[in-house]
Design a protein around this motif. Sequence first.
Motif, mmCIF file in Angstrom:
data_model
loop_
_atom_site.group_PDB
_atom_site.id
_atom_site.type_symbol
_atom_site.label_atom_id
_atom_site.label_comp_id
_atom_site.label_asym_id
_atom_site.label_seq_id
_atom_site.Cartn_x
_atom_site.Cartn_y
_atom_site.Cartn_z
ATOM 1 N N SER A 217 0.833 -1.205 0.000
ATOM 2 C CA SER A 217 0.000 0.000 0.000
ATOM 3 C C SER A 217 0.873 1.263 0.000
ATOM 4 O O SER A 217 0.444 2.322 -0.445
ATOM 5 N N GLU A 218 2.119 1.131 0.487
ATOM 6 C CA GLU A 218 3.039 2.279 0.417
ATOM 7 C C GLU A 218 3.326 2.669 -1.028
ATOM 8 O O GLU A 218 3.711 3.795 -1.308
ATOM 9 N N TYR A 219 3.169 1.705 -1.925
ATOM 10 C CA TYR A 219 3.374 1.989 -3.352
ATOM 11 C C TYR A 219 2.036 2.134 -4.079
ATOM 12 O O TYR A 219 1.979 2.029 -5.299
ATOM 13 N N ASN A 220 0.976 2.283 -3.332
ATOM 14 C CA ASN A 220 -0.368 2.346 -3.910
ATOM 15 C C ASN A 220 -0.752 1.069 -4.643
ATOM 16 O O ASN A 220 -1.504 1.096 -5.605
ATOM 17 N N LEU A 221 -0.207 -0.050 -4.201
ATOM 18 C CA LEU A 221 -0.551 -1.324 -4.843
ATOM 19 C C LEU A 221 -1.352 -2.178 -3.866
ATOM 20 O O LEU A 221 -1.274 -1.986 -2.650
ATOM 21 N N MET A 311 8.241 -6.229 -6.288
ATOM 22 C CA MET A 311 7.035 -6.233 -7.116
ATOM 23 C C MET A 311 6.818 -4.854 -7.719
ATOM 24 O O MET A 311 6.546 -4.714 -8.917
ATOM 25 N N TYR A 312 6.958 -3.842 -6.875
ATOM 26 C CA TYR A 312 6.775 -2.461 -7.340
ATOM 27 C C TYR A 312 7.764 -2.138 -8.459
ATOM 28 O O TYR A 312 7.387 -1.584 -9.503
ATOM 29 N N GLU A 313 9.028 -2.506 -8.253
ATOM 30 C CA GLU A 313 10.065 -2.183 -9.242
ATOM 31 C C GLU A 313 9.786 -2.854 -10.588
ATOM 32 O O GLU A 313 9.983 -2.247 -11.644
HETATM 33 C C1 LIG Z 1 0.061 7.053 -4.010
HETATM 34 O O1 LIG Z 1 -1.121 7.806 -4.195
HETATM 35 C C2 LIG Z 1 -1.106 9.028 -3.514
HETATM 36 C C3 LIG Z 1 -2.468 9.709 -3.668
HETATM 37 O O2 LIG Z 1 -3.013 9.443 -4.917
HETATM 38 C C4 LIG Z 1 0.034 9.915 -4.048
HETATM 39 O O3 LIG Z 1 0.067 11.137 -3.337
HETATM 40 C C5 LIG Z 1 1.349 9.190 -3.870
HETATM 41 O O4 LIG Z 1 2.401 9.926 -4.466
HETATM 42 C C6 LIG Z 1 1.293 7.796 -4.513
HETATM 43 N N1 LIG Z 1 2.511 7.070 -4.185
HETATM 44 C C7 LIG Z 1 3.210 6.374 -5.069
HETATM 45 C C8 LIG Z 1 4.427 5.688 -4.580
HETATM 46 O O5 LIG Z 1 2.878 6.293 -6.244
#
Ligand SMILES: *[C@@H]1O[C@H](CO)[C@@H](O)[C@H](O)[C@H]1NC(C)=O
Length: 381
Positions: A217-221, A311-313
Amino acid sequence: MARIVKCLKLIIHLVILTLLSYFIKRQEPMKIVKKIERYVPDMKHILLWTKVPGLEEEGQRYFIRNRCEHLNCYFTMNRTLFSDLRYYDAIVFNAQDVSRSVKDLPKVRSLSQKYIFASNDSAGNFPVCNRLYDDFFNWTWTYKLHSSIPYRFITIYNTDNEELGADLNWKYDMKPITAQFRSSLSSKHLAAAIILDKCTTSSKREYFIHNLQRHLSEYNLTVDIFGPCGTRRCGRSSLKPCFYRIRTSYYFYLAFEDSLADDFVTRSVLFAYNNNAVPVVLGGAHYNKFLPPNSYLEAGRLGEQLTAKLMYEAIQNKTKYYEFFRWRNHYALKESKILNACTLCLFLNNESWLRHHSSYKTFREWWNPFYEMYCGLSRYW
Ligand SMILES: *[C@@H]1O[C@H](CO)[C@@H](O)[C@H](O)[C@H]1NC(C)=O
Ligand SMILES: *[C@@H]1O[C@H](CO)[C@@H](O)[C@H](O)[C@H]1NC(C)=O
Ligand SMILES: *[C@@H]1O[C@H](CO)[C@@H](O)[C@H](O)[C@H]1NC(C)=O
Ligand SMILES: *[C@@H]1O[C@H](CO)[C@@H](O)[C@H](O)[C@H]1NC(C)=O
Ligand SMILES: *[C@@H]1O[C@H](CO)[C@@H](O)[C@H](O)[C@H]1NC(C)=O
Ligand SMILES: *[C@@H]1O[C@H](CO)[C@@H](O)[C@H](O)[C@H]1NC(C)=O
């Protein structure tokens, strides 16, 4: 006149030949069946002490239907087929039942017959606790590579469609995937999926998934959990719609086993490989003995945080992601028939192997090195 006679002779010959070949063709299948049913001189009688998954057919049917190399094996579940249990060449015991109970066992035993422990499932799910089973079995028939009769859930083939046995001499220098294959991956846009039907497991995979989700979730995944243990749904009666979703949308598939045990690598990794997703594995196996190198992420070894990062990379850097698929240029993976009785029959036909007396003296520990821990709470201890 002479010409006509020659012609007639030729026609008669042809007719006789046609008739002959017709009769030969007609008789052949009947002959073979008779031979198998009645004239096999050395039949190996195998008693299935209790039901073994996949071996439900009485008699020789299994061996004939599967075109085994040896057909002289005979399955039965009838304990009184002979007047005495000692007449059977082998008695097969099913792991699930061995793990559960000790009440129902043979009263007489011949020292020259083989007691065989057969398991289609893991030592973590079905540990054996009663000490009666130490020095009881002569052979083991399980997924453990050191079994007397080992099997694999997955068979590896090379590009010539030749089966690679236990001797997997992996090629490390593998060719990049084609542009066509790359484009088949282009619709993927979600990180990872898993299909779960067992929500709490001895492998504690549910905790691992939870932690991995936190780090992703830190990577929005996210990890999308399909089935009764999660919030996503796909196919109710068949997995096909789920596979379609994995193929079109997901970069990774979490092929987490429900139990962590040596050599326990099941068909769940094929859910990933067969659907062009990269498997993330979590188990007790040395995966290099089972799966092509650089084709998966070994989450148990990497830990949740590093797994999430890798995974993110790979999702960010497509060149990196495509590298996971290079094995396809050199290998093919297929689901194997587990507890393949052709192999059992092969072993029962090996005289030297048959005559050799042996048994598993510390069977419980061989099957599950942590059996004391697993059995601690068991009422059969
Ligand atoms: C994740 O999403 C948030 C809000 O949309 C954004 O501010 C943040 O930069 C994103 N993080 C990544 C690692 O993409
Ligand atoms: C088992 O075999 C015996 C001896 O051939 C036969 O009498 C009996 O009916 C069989 N039992 C079953 C359940 O088939
Ligand atoms: C073993 O067989 C049982 C009963 O048929 C089945 O429910 C189970 O899923 C099988 N286990 C594996 C790992 O295939
Ligand atoms: C992407 O991955 C490839 C292969 O691992 C690497 O050579 C390349 O430097 C990476 N590109 C970026 C922008 O990180
Ligand atoms: C019998 O098994 C032994 C040990 O696995 C093997 O070396 C031998 O070649 C086998 N014999 C036959 C006739 O298959
Ligand atoms: C099978 O195991 C038993 C129990 O340890 C042993 O006494 C017997 O000799 C073994 N027989 C064969 C054929 O291996």
